[in-house]
Scaffold this motif. Structure first.
Motif, PDB file in Angstrom:
ATOM      1  N   LYS A  16       0.717  -1.206  -0.201  1.00 26.78           N
ATOM      2  CA  LYS A  16       0.046   0.055  -0.205  1.00 26.78           C
ATOM      3  C   LYS A  16       0.766   1.301  -0.025  1.00 26.78           C
ATOM      4  CE  LYS A  16      -3.829  -1.958   2.309  1.00 26.78           C
ATOM      5  NZ  LYS A  16      -4.947  -1.872   3.445  1.00 26.78           N
ATOM      6  N   GLY A  17       1.975   1.261   0.781  1.00 23.09           N
ATOM      7  CA  GLY A  17       2.761   2.564   0.697  1.00 23.09           C
ATOM      8  C   GLY A  17       3.464   2.643  -0.775  1.00 23.09           C
ATOM      9  N   ARG A  18       3.897   1.544  -1.332  1.00 20.81           N
ATOM     10  CA  ARG A  18       4.453   1.605  -2.471  1.00 20.81           C
ATOM     11  C   ARG A  18       3.523   2.323  -3.411  1.00 20.81           C
ATOM     12  NH1 ARG A  18       4.445  -3.801  -5.440  1.00 20.81           N
ATOM     13  NH2 ARG A  18       2.191  -3.237  -5.319  1.00 20.81           N
ATOM     14  N   ASP A  19       2.337   1.965  -3.438  1.00 19.26           N
ATOM     15  CA  ASP A  19       1.272   2.428  -4.313  1.00 19.26           C
ATOM     16  C   ASP A  19       1.071   4.252  -4.061  1.00 19.26           C
ATOM     17  OD1 ASP A  19       0.981  -0.155  -5.675  1.00 19.26           O
ATOM     18  OD2 ASP A  19      -0.910  -0.462  -4.455  1.00 19.26           O
ATOM     19  N   LEU A  20       0.807   4.311  -2.706  1.00 24.81           N
ATOM     20  CA  LEU A  20       0.822   5.631  -2.126  1.00 24.81           C
ATOM     21  C   LEU A  20       1.803   6.484  -2.771  1.00 24.81           C
ATOM     22  CD1 LEU A  20      -0.599   7.727  -0.553  1.00 24.81           C
ATOM     23  CD2 LEU A  20       1.212   7.211   1.223  1.00 24.81           C
ATOM     24  N   LEU A  21       3.168   6.131  -2.553  1.00 21.23           N
ATOM     25  CA  LEU A  21       4.455   6.868  -3.341  1.00 21.23           C
ATOM     26  C   LEU A  21       4.342   6.968  -4.601  1.00 21.23           C
ATOM     27  CD1 LEU A  21       7.067   5.338  -0.644  1.00 21.23           C
ATOM     28  CD2 LEU A  21       5.673   7.747  -0.610  1.00 21.23           C
ATOM     29  N   PHE A  22       4.083   5.827  -5.263  1.00 16.37           N
ATOM     30  CA  PHE A  22       4.003   6.049  -6.585  1.00 16.37           C
ATOM     31  C   PHE A  22       2.959   7.147  -7.112  1.00 16.37           C
ATOM     32  CE2 PHE A  22       5.773   1.797  -7.775  1.00 16.37           C
ATOM     33  CZ  PHE A  22       7.313   2.389  -8.231  1.00 16.37           C
ATOM     34  N   ARG A  23       1.797   7.110  -6.532  1.00 17.74           N
ATOM     35  CA  ARG A  23       0.778   8.081  -6.935  1.00 17.74           C
ATOM     36  C   ARG A  23       1.287   9.559  -6.585  1.00 17.74           C
ATOM     37  NH1 ARG A  23      -2.645   4.173  -4.424  1.00 17.74           N
ATOM     38  NH2 ARG A  23      -2.828   5.543  -2.873  1.00 17.74           N
ATOM     39  N   SER A  24       2.325   9.582  -5.879  1.00 17.83           N
ATOM     40  CA  SER A  24       2.945  10.812  -5.292  1.00 17.83           C
ATOM     41  C   SER A  24       4.209  11.356  -6.168  1.00 17.83           C
ATOM     42  CB  SER A  24       3.156  11.057  -3.852  1.00 17.83           C
ATOM     43  OG  SER A  24       2.059  10.633  -3.046  1.00 17.83           O
ATOM     44  N   GLY A  25       4.259  10.352  -6.949  1.00 17.62           N
ATOM     45  CA  GLY A  25       5.519  10.751  -8.001  1.00 17.62           C
ATOM     46  C   GLY A  25       6.945  10.249  -7.454  1.00 17.62           C
ATOM     47  N   ILE A  26       6.752   9.264  -6.256  1.00 19.48           N
ATOM     48  CA  ILE A  26       8.059   9.036  -5.940  1.00 19.48           C
ATOM     49  C   ILE A  26       8.246   7.390  -6.211  1.00 19.48           C
ATOM     50  CG2 ILE A  26       9.196   8.483  -3.658  1.00 19.48           C
ATOM     51  CD1 ILE A  26       7.892  10.774  -2.363  1.00 19.48           C
ATOM     52  N   LYS A  27       9.214   6.981  -6.662  1.00 16.47           N
ATOM     53  CA  LYS A  27       9.461   5.430  -6.888  1.00 16.47           C
ATOM     54  C   LYS A  27       9.677   4.742  -5.521  1.00 16.47           C
ATOM     55  CE  LYS A  27      11.277   6.321 -11.548  1.00 16.47           C
ATOM     56  NZ  LYS A  27      12.362   6.026 -12.462  1.00 16.47           N
ATOM     57  N   ALA A  28       9.083   3.719  -5.412  1.00 11.15           N
ATOM     58  CA  ALA A  28       9.341   2.909  -4.220  1.00 11.15           C
ATOM     59  C   ALA A  28       9.146   1.154  -4.652  1.00 11.15           C
ATOM     60  CB  ALA A  28       8.322   3.328  -3.253  1.00 11.15           C
ATOM     61  N   TYR A  29       9.879   0.694  -4.167  1.00 10.81           N
ATOM     62  CA  TYR A  29       9.931  -0.935  -4.476  1.00 10.81           C
ATOM     63  C   TYR A  29       9.759  -1.619  -3.206  1.00 10.81           C
ATOM     64  CZ  TYR A  29      11.652   1.189  -8.353  1.00 10.81           C
ATOM     65  OH  TYR A  29      11.618   2.114  -9.723  1.00 10.81           O
ATOM     66  N   VAL A  30       8.951  -2.686  -3.069  1.00 14.48           N
ATOM     67  CA  VAL A  30       8.771  -3.670  -1.699  1.00 14.48           C
ATOM     68  C   VAL A  30      10.075  -4.491  -1.782  1.00 14.48           C
ATOM     69  CG1 VAL A  30       7.515  -5.348  -0.817  1.00 14.48           C
ATOM     70  CG2 VAL A  30       6.504  -3.413  -1.877  1.00 14.48           C
ATOM     71  N   GLU A  31      10.563  -4.562  -0.522  1.00 16.38           N
ATOM     72  CA  GLU A  31      11.919  -5.388  -0.682  1.00 16.38           C
ATOM     73  C   GLU A  31      11.810  -6.234   0.686  1.00 16.38           C
ATOM     74  OE1 GLU A  31      15.795  -3.824  -0.647  1.00 16.38           O
ATOM     75  OE2 GLU A  31      15.666  -3.339  -2.935  1.00 16.38           O
ATOM     76  N   ARG A  32      12.557  -7.571   0.887  1.00 20.49           N
ATOM     77  CA  ARG A  32      12.513  -8.224   1.941  1.00 20.49           C
ATOM     78  C   ARG A  32      13.689  -7.693   2.714  1.00 20.49           C
ATOM     79  NH1 ARG A  32      10.429 -10.999   5.630  1.00 20.49           N
ATOM     80  NH2 ARG A  32      11.426 -13.123   6.250  1.00 20.49           N
ATOM     81  N   SER A  33      13.505  -7.312   3.968  1.00 18.10           N
ATOM     82  CA  SER A  33      14.506  -6.865   4.773  1.00 18.10           C
ATOM     83  C   SER A  33      15.492  -7.864   5.186  1.00 18.10           C
ATOM     84  CB  SER A  33      13.743  -6.226   5.989  1.00 18.10           C
ATOM     85  OG  SER A  33      14.782  -5.539   7.087  1.00 18.10           O
ATOM     86  N   THR A  34      16.737  -7.454   5.162  1.00 17.27           N
ATOM     87  CA  THR A  34      17.614  -8.443   5.685  1.00 17.27           C
ATOM     88  C   THR A  34      17.712  -8.498   7.275  1.00 17.27           C
ATOM     89  OG1 THR A  34      19.316  -6.740   5.642  1.00 17.27           O
ATOM     90  CG2 THR A  34      19.205  -8.073   3.722  1.00 17.27           C
ATOM     91  N   ARG A  35      17.227  -7.552   7.978  1.00 14.01           N
ATOM     92  CA  ARG A  35      17.172  -7.647   9.326  1.00 14.01           C
ATOM     93  C   ARG A  35      15.771  -8.058   9.963  1.00 14.01           C
ATOM     94  NH1 ARG A  35      18.667  -2.242  12.493  1.00 14.01           N
ATOM     95  NH2 ARG A  35      20.478  -2.505  11.619  1.00 14.01           N
ATOM     96  N   THR A  36      16.116  -9.162  10.719  1.00 12.10           N
ATOM     97  CA  THR A  36      14.812  -9.716  11.251  1.00 12.10           C
ATOM     98  C   THR A  36      14.637  -9.492  12.779  1.00 12.10           C
ATOM     99  OG1 THR A  36      15.949 -11.893  11.588  1.00 12.10           O
ATOM    100  CG2 THR A  36      14.827 -11.558   9.439  1.00 12.10           C
ATOM    101  N   SER A  37      15.683  -8.864  13.488  1.00 10.81           N
ATOM    102  CA  SER A  37      15.635  -8.530  14.912  1.00 10.81           C
ATOM    103  C   SER A  37      14.371  -7.795  15.196  1.00 10.81           C
ATOM    104  CB  SER A  37      16.879  -8.250  15.316  1.00 10.81           C
ATOM    105  OG  SER A  37      17.125  -7.104  14.741  1.00 10.81           O
ATOM    106  N   ARG A  38      13.819  -6.856  14.354  1.00 13.10           N
ATOM    107  CA  ARG A  38      12.943  -5.779  14.604  1.00 13.10           C
ATOM    108  C   ARG A  38      11.658  -6.595  14.698  1.00 13.10           C
ATOM    109  NH1 ARG A  38      13.460   0.258  13.917  1.00 13.10           N
ATOM    110  NH2 ARG A  38      15.460   0.458  14.151  1.00 13.10           N
ATOM    111  N   ALA A  39      10.507  -5.879  15.332  1.00 12.96           N
ATOM    112  CA  ALA A  39       9.181  -6.511  15.308  1.00 12.96           C
ATOM    113  C   ALA A  39       8.560  -5.943  14.073  1.00 12.96           C
ATOM    114  CB  ALA A  39       8.202  -5.885  16.436  1.00 12.96           C
ATOM    115  N   GLY A  40       7.761  -7.003  13.541  1.00 11.90           N
ATOM    116  CA  GLY A  40       7.208  -6.584  12.268  1.00 11.90           C
ATOM    117  C   GLY A  40       7.604  -7.790  11.221  1.00 11.90           C
ATOM    118  N   CYS A  41       7.166  -7.853   9.992  1.00  9.32           N
ATOM    119  CA  CYS A  41       7.070  -8.932   9.195  1.00  9.32           C
ATOM    120  C   CYS A  41       8.745  -8.907   8.516  1.00  9.32           C
ATOM    121  CB  CYS A  41       5.991  -8.624   7.963  1.00  9.32           C
ATOM    122  SG  CYS A  41       6.413  -7.367   7.031  1.00  9.32           S
ATOM    123  N   GLY A  42       9.157  -7.994   8.466  1.00 10.77           N
ATOM    124  CA  GLY A  42      10.496  -8.022   7.668  1.00 10.77           C
ATOM    125  C   GLY A  42      10.655  -7.594   6.081  1.00 10.77           C
ATOM    126  N   TYR A  43       9.849  -6.619   6.122  1.00 14.05           N
ATOM    127  CA  TYR A  43       9.430  -6.185   4.669  1.00 14.05           C
ATOM    128  C   TYR A  43       9.637  -4.513   4.806  1.00 14.05           C
ATOM    129  CZ  TYR A  43       8.168 -10.354   2.157  1.00 14.05           C
ATOM    130  OH  TYR A  43       8.006 -11.558   1.520  1.00 14.05           O
TER     131      TYR A  43
END
Length: 75
Positions: A16-43
């Motif tokens: 959803k963030g990627r789509d919001l940013l594209f609509r605002s003229g900012i290129k963004a790409y979903v990536e799997r995060s290399t760090r897994t120690s933080r809470a969250g899904c790792g994306y």
């Protein structure tokens, strides 16, 4: 070269963030995060330009930002 990655709380928010940013003229790409120690899904969102503006837009839209990583570009 460093790659700025904005970490978000779920893969759904990353898409959803990627789509919001594209609509605002900012290129963004979903990536799997290399760090897994933080809470969250790792994306996160790789935002090659206007990273500060992108994070501001996401926060204003109610996205929970877990942080930002700067990781080395593998190319």
């Amino acid at each position: 070269m460093e790659k700025p990655v904005i970490q978000v709380s779920s893969v759904t928010y990353a898409m959803k963030g990627r789509d919001l940013l594209f609509r605002s003229g900012i290129k963004a790409y979903v990536e799997r995060s290399t760090r897994t120690s933080r809470a969250g899904c790792g994306y996160g969102l790789y935002v090659p330009e206007q990273t500060d503006r992108a994070e501001q837009l996401l926060r204003q839209a109610g996205f929970r930002i877990l942080g930002r990583l700067e990781r080395a570009d593998l190319k």
